[in-house]
Design an enzyme around this catalytic site. Structure first.
Site, PDB file in Angstrom:
ATOM      1  CG  ASN A  16      12.071 -54.012 -65.161  1.00 10.51           C
ATOM      2  OD1 ASN A  16      13.127 -54.492 -65.967  1.00 10.51           O
ATOM      3  ND2 ASN A  16      11.238 -52.790 -65.389  1.00 10.51           N
ATOM      4  NE  ARG A  41      11.720 -53.606 -69.530  1.00  8.72           N
ATOM      5  CZ  ARG A  41      11.697 -52.332 -69.128  1.00  8.72           C
ATOM      6  NH1 ARG A  41      11.578 -51.813 -68.117  1.00  8.72           N
ATOM      7  NH2 ARG A  41      11.922 -51.422 -70.229  1.00  8.72           N
ATOM      8  CG  HIS A  46      10.985 -47.755 -74.034  1.00  7.37           C
ATOM      9  ND1 HIS A  46      11.360 -46.429 -74.492  1.00  7.37           N
ATOM     10  CD2 HIS A  46      11.309 -47.800 -72.930  1.00  7.37           C
ATOM     11  CE1 HIS A  46      12.268 -45.849 -73.584  1.00  7.37           C
ATOM     12  NE2 HIS A  46      12.080 -46.827 -72.577  1.00  7.37           N
ATOM     13  NE  ARG A  74      19.388 -44.410 -71.947  1.00  6.82           N
ATOM     14  CZ  ARG A  74      18.343 -45.086 -71.935  1.00  6.82           C
ATOM     15  NH1 ARG A  74      18.144 -45.713 -73.069  1.00  6.82           N
ATOM     16  NH2 ARG A  74      17.742 -45.289 -70.857  1.00  6.82           N
ATOM     17  N   GLY A 100       5.887 -38.128 -69.808  1.00 11.96           N
ATOM     18  CA  GLY A 100       4.595 -38.017 -70.767  1.00 11.96           C
ATOM     19  C   GLY A 100       3.305 -37.945 -69.933  1.00 11.96           C
ATOM     20  CD  GLU A 143       7.666 -50.602 -69.349  1.00 10.93           C
ATOM     21  OE1 GLU A 143       7.710 -49.748 -68.357  1.00 10.93           O
ATOM     22  OE2 GLU A 143       8.250 -50.867 -70.144  1.00 10.93           O
TER      23      GLU A 143
END
Ligand code: ADP
Length: 397
Positions: free
Chosen positions: A8, A89, A178, A239, A331, A380
């Site tokens: 990644n 990725r 995502h 953001r 989360g 991921e």
């Protein structure tokens, strides 16, 4: 047994993991940070060892060379030919890539063609791909796109209400990001709930530094909160998320900001950091809110309120929701955010059991409730390794 590397590459970092497949065990993992600076940091952990070195690393090419040297020096890998596949990725695949694929020269060109859609991320991804293809010529390279999972979103959900030619001629539309994470947690949730994925209506909340909500019906993404770029949708660490677009020319024409300054403000100085004035990290915000800081409390209310807006919209679009998933840094780790979100969703039949939520159980809704609320740690890198294994098999057979 195959050894497969998942890569990644970010604009100044490179995360790596090597899995032994099909057992899915992690052989080694690490992170190279501050690439391009004289004090770059190389971190690697394997078995019970942890290595951290500060040294100059000028570019991603050098970072990969150092990584391969270190793997040999510490005998994590004796012969680099043991690495049979490398998965990368890739942030943006535009409309050309609807699934992962083996990297060829045409694929590299295809990724280069959409670089203007992800100017910070795609160049780093391409350098990572090129360097590994050069240094490990015998390994299969596979590109795994963050956007691919969302290519099933129907046109009415991905179009902006701009003149249609902008989509036809310039591909201006919602892409979503995502994707690897949303796909992974949806599959995992089906396993945990012992239900076929094809029968489930899932709403997945990937809440990390970057954050997005995704509606998944029968295993396919049907809508998501990020858009043409990963700046859209929810407010995030730094953001802004979606704002009225006309604020931008107002800032430029009336308040004298340059466009570059506005873009920097929207991606690096807004969101949780901008509203709270404290930090982009939810751990700091939660502590400040507990001490009574009103802007920290406001930030928590805004963030969770926005998440609920998407959940409500997606539940209504899918005419129901069987499973609500929480993943990524916030989360997975913040009982408070999960509590604040679920509390606002009782009208959907969503419940949140205090004990299970605080313990971080996989299923945190009350027993026997129709809507299952789950915490599913994302992975991921494993998803990338699985894709490499799948495609590497196809090249062999
Ligand atoms: P990235 O998008 O960079 O991959 P992560 O998914 O790793 O981000 O999430 C990082 C964020 O997770 C941190 O900025 C922090 O706000 C949040 N986080 C991590 N642990 C906790 C925690 N215990 N409570 C609240 N937030 C947390």
């Amino acid at each position: 047994m195959q050894k497969i590397m998942a890569i990644n590459a970010g604009s100044s970092s490179l995360k790596f993991q090597i899995f032994t497949m099909p057992g899915e065990e992690v052989l080694v993992k690490g992170l190279i940070e501050r690439i391009g600076l004289p004090d770059a940091i190389f971190n690697m952990s394997f078995q019970n060892e942890k290595i951290k070195e500060t040294r100059a690393i000028n570019n991603h090419g050098e970072a990969v060379e150092i990584l391969l040297e270190q793997l040999k020096a510490h005998q994590v890998i004796n012969d680099l030919n043991e690495i049979t596949g490398v998965g990368h990725r890739v942030a943006h695949g535009g409309e050309a890539f609807v699934a992962s694929c083996i990297v060829t020269d045409e694929v590299v060109k295809g990724i280069e063609d959409v670089t203007s859609l992800a100017p910070l991320h795609n160049p780093a991804n391409i350098i990572g791909i090129k360097t590994f293809r050069e240094l490990l010529p015998n390994a299969v390279s596979v590109a795994v796109f963050d956007t691919a999972f969302h290519q099933t979103i129907p046109e009415e959900n991905f179009l902006y209400a701009l003149p249609y030619e902008l989509y036809e001629k310039h591909h201006i539309r919602k892409y979503g990001f995502h994707g690897t994470s949303h796909k992974y947690v949806a599959q995992k949730a089906a396993e945990v709930l012992e239900k076929p994925l094809e029968k489930l209506k899932i709403i997945s909340c990937h809440l990390g530094n970057g954050a997005s909500v995704c509606a998944i019906e029968a295993g396919k993404s049907v809508n998501t909160s990020m858009g043409f770029t990963p700046n859209a949708g929810l407010m995030m660490g730094t953001r802004s998320g979606t704002i009225d677009a006309t604020i931008i020319p107002y800032l430029v024409d009336e308040l004298g900001y340059s466009l570059d300054e506005v873009m920097h403000m929207m991606s690096s100085e807004s969101g949780v950091l901008g509203v709270s004035g404290i930090s982009s990290d939810f751990r700091d915000i939660e502590i400040a809110a507990e001490q009574g800081d009103s802007r920290a409390l406001l930030t928590l209310r805004m963030f969770t309120g926005q998440i609920c807006n998407y959940i409500g919209a997606y539940a209504s679009a899918m005419n129901g929701c069987d499973a609500l998933l929480f993943t990524a840094g916030v989360g997975e780790n913040s009982p408070l955010i999960r509590k604040m979100v679920t509390e606002q969703l009782s009208y959907l039949g969503v419940t949140c059991n205090v004990t299970k939520n605080n313990a971080g159980d996989m299923i945190i809704s009350d027993d026997n409730e129709a809507v299952k609320v789950c915490i599913i740690p994302t992975n991921e890198e494993l998803m990338i390794a699985r894709d490499v294994e799948k495609y590497a098999k196809q090249t062999i057979s």
